[in-house]
Write an enzyme that holds these catalytic residues in place. Structure first.
Site, PDB file in Angstrom:
ATOM      1  N   GLU A 186       3.266  24.921 -15.745  1.00 36.14           N
ATOM      2  CA  GLU A 186       4.701  24.867 -15.425  1.00 36.14           C
ATOM      3  C   GLU A 186       5.573  24.813 -16.680  1.00 36.14           C
ATOM      4  O   GLU A 186       6.459  23.954 -16.821  1.00 36.14           O
ATOM      5  CB  GLU A 186       5.001  23.691 -14.485  1.00 36.14           C
ATOM      6  CG  GLU A 186       4.371  23.886 -13.119  1.00 36.14           C
ATOM      7  CD  GLU A 186       4.881  22.961 -12.016  1.00 36.14           C
ATOM      8  OE1 GLU A 186       5.476  21.923 -12.335  1.00 36.14           O
ATOM      9  OE2 GLU A 186       4.691  23.299 -10.833  1.00 36.14           O
ATOM     10  N   GLU A 188      -1.096  26.754  -7.547  1.00 34.80           N
ATOM     11  CA  GLU A 188      -0.705  25.515  -6.867  1.00 34.80           C
ATOM     12  C   GLU A 188       0.127  25.868  -5.646  1.00 34.80           C
ATOM     13  O   GLU A 188       1.098  26.624  -5.754  1.00 34.80           O
ATOM     14  CB  GLU A 188       0.142  24.601  -7.773  1.00 34.80           C
ATOM     15  CG  GLU A 188      -0.646  23.792  -8.760  1.00 34.80           C
ATOM     16  CD  GLU A 188       0.209  22.797  -9.522  1.00 34.80           C
ATOM     17  OE1 GLU A 188       1.194  22.280  -8.961  1.00 34.80           O
ATOM     18  OE2 GLU A 188      -0.115  22.547 -10.699  1.00 34.80           O
TER      19      GLU A 188
END
Ligand code: BGP
Length: 492
Positions: free
Chosen positions: A203, A388
């Site tokens: 991220e 994810e």
């Protein structure tokens, strides 16, 4: 159209070391930036606990997107009356055999996990990697191999040895590039023959502040200087990895839960396009190998003149070009909306009135996942990897510890169907899907345990109390069946 997925599609789950592994002081692991982060809740944000030179202790909000700046002179400390979830997490360190067996039981073909940088280089500056630390991950990979599960390794998941944060101000310094590449090289030399898929960062578009990037100041020039240094480190690592590991494939992971314009008013649509570029800035630069034309606009929005203010070496441009990613990995959980005049949400936004709200206020939007998959591929034209996706919920086990999590099955059924449509109808090349997180673990944003994602229940509460017993939930058998049929059963 069938929901059956291509034969080589990878099915699995994803975890991060400081939320899952524990064993924070085992085999000489050094302290990591998250080891000083307390537990929390939506009402009581997590904190980093620090001591000032005059002896005062201070608590600084560490929350994900909303972290407070850390004074340069503050030193992280552990306070006796606080609970630090990363120290034990859910103790994968001592349960890895059992946990991997459970993953294998569902038919996983891939398992995404992160290596704790400070287990390999305890303070980040040693000349040689910590052999005992390498051994732990050797054991993990051997266990995976036993069940024909391939690893997908995240080299750095939102953390660093705390020594590097304190000495160099983390990623704001170019020194971090050199030390990260040394760390990655040690991983390639040791695990290269056993791992094909790698992620350089997690991220990266959301990373900021002391916990995730080791930088004392969470916003402005420091944040974007840190991002540049991470771009260069990633590119150097990709180039090195390709050289040392024939056939290796590299990605970086982006938080791409999306945001729509609140209305079709042109001002709202334009605002939305501008704010989404804050995420594309990261994807475009690393996926295409050069900064996008709108880079200066993004930086100006954060009070920076433009790229001219970011310190770069003369070789950086070429490095970015040579170290482009092979695939784009991303997380997707939900979607939000925004309108003209709102602040830019780089992840998040207001609630969409058309969507059903899930716990922790997340809007259920499976079609948004298909939309995002298309959007990424249209833009970068490199394969994608969903690393994810999942739903945090409060599970209520019965007297035997069994959880009937039909809500999770419903969430996953809808999202996996959307994935199948993106692949089979829209023809988006997608390497695989790793669900967050197959075994219950500690939440990143709140530090809670009760925000559970797993197919497997872990008997532990928000303060780390419990037997740590693992008990498969109803969704475990459901997912096993979906994987067995390679997605076909999503139609049932
Ligand atoms: C992502 C992180 C993960 C994970 C997940 C779920 O942002 O990469 O580390 O935690 O989100 O979020 P949370 O744990 O806050 O529910």
């Amino acid at each position: 159209m069938t929901k059956e997925l291509p034969k080589n599609f990878l099915w699995g789950g994803a975890t991060a070391d400081f939320q899952y592994e524990g064993g924070y002081a085992e085999v000489g692991r050094g302290p990591s930036t998250h080891d000083y982060e307390t537990n929390g809740s939506p009402e009581h944000p997590r904190h980093h606990t620090m001591k000032m030179p005059n002896g005062d202790t201070i608590n600084l909000k560490s929350s994900f997107l909303d972290a407070e700046d850390v004074p340069e002179e503050a030193k992280p400390v552990w306070l006796k009356d606080q609970y630090y979830p990363s120290h034990q997490a859910v103790d994968f360190y001592h349960h890895y055999k059992e946990d991997i067996k459970l993953m294998a039981g569902m038919g996983f073909s891939v398992y995404r996990f992160s290596i704790a940088w400070s287990r390999i280089f305890p303070n980040g500056e040693e000349n040689e990697p910590n052999k005992e630390g390498l051994k732990f991950y050797d054991n993990v990979i051997s266990e995976l191999e036993k069940y024909h599960i391939q690893p997908l390794i995240t080299i750095c998941h939102d953390e660093m040895p705390v020594h590097l944060a304190l000495k160099y101000d983390g990623w704001s310094s170019r020194k971090a590039i050199e030390l990260y590449v040394k760390y990655a090289k040690a991983l390639f030399e040791h695990f290269g023959s056993r791992c094909k898929y790698w992620l350089t960062f997690n991220e990266i578009n959301a990373v900021r502040g002391f916990g995730p990037s080791g930088v004392h100041k969470a916003t402005g020039l420091k944040r974007y200087q840190a991002a540049h240094n991470m771009f260069v480190a990633s590119a150097k690592t990709v180039k090195l990895g390709h050289k040392l590991i024939p056939g290796s494939r590299f990605g970086t992971m982006y938080a791409l839960s999306t945001c729509y314009p609140a209305t079709c008013k042109p001002e709202d649509v334009f605002h939305n396009q501008q704010e989404l570029r804050e995420n594309w800035y990261f994807v475009d630069t690393m996926g295409r190998g050069y900064y996008p034309r709108y880079a200066d606009e993004i930086l100006q929005h954060h009070g920076i003149e433009g790229l001219s203010e970011i310190k770069m070496d003369s070789a950086d441009q070429q490095t970015l070009k040579d170290g482009q990613l092979d695939f784009i990995a991303f997380s997707y959980y939900r979607s939000n909306i925004s309108k003209a005049g709102d602040k830019w949400f780089n992840v998040g936004g207001s609630a969409n009135p058309y969507l059903e709200k899930k716990p922790w206020g997340w809007g259920l939007d499976p079609l948004g996942l298909r939309y995002t998959m298309n959007m990424i591929y249209d833009r970068i034209q490199k394969p994608i990897f969903i690393v994810e996706n999942g739903m945090g919920a409060i599970d209520k086990p019965d007297e035997n510890g069994f959880v009937e999590d039909d809500y999770r099955i419903d969430y996953l059924q809808k999202h996996l169907s959307a994935v199948a449509d993106a692949i089979n109808i829209d023809k988006v090349p997608c390497i695989g899907y790793t669900m967050w997180a197959p075994i219950d673990l500690v939440s990143l944003s709140t530090g809670e345990m009760k925000k559970r994602y797993g197919f497997v229940y872990v008997d532990m509460d928000d303060l780390g109390h419990g037997s740590l017993k693992r008990i498969p939930k109803k969704s475990y058998a459901w997912m096993k069946h979906i994987i067995e049929t390679n997605g076909k059963a999503l139609d049932d």
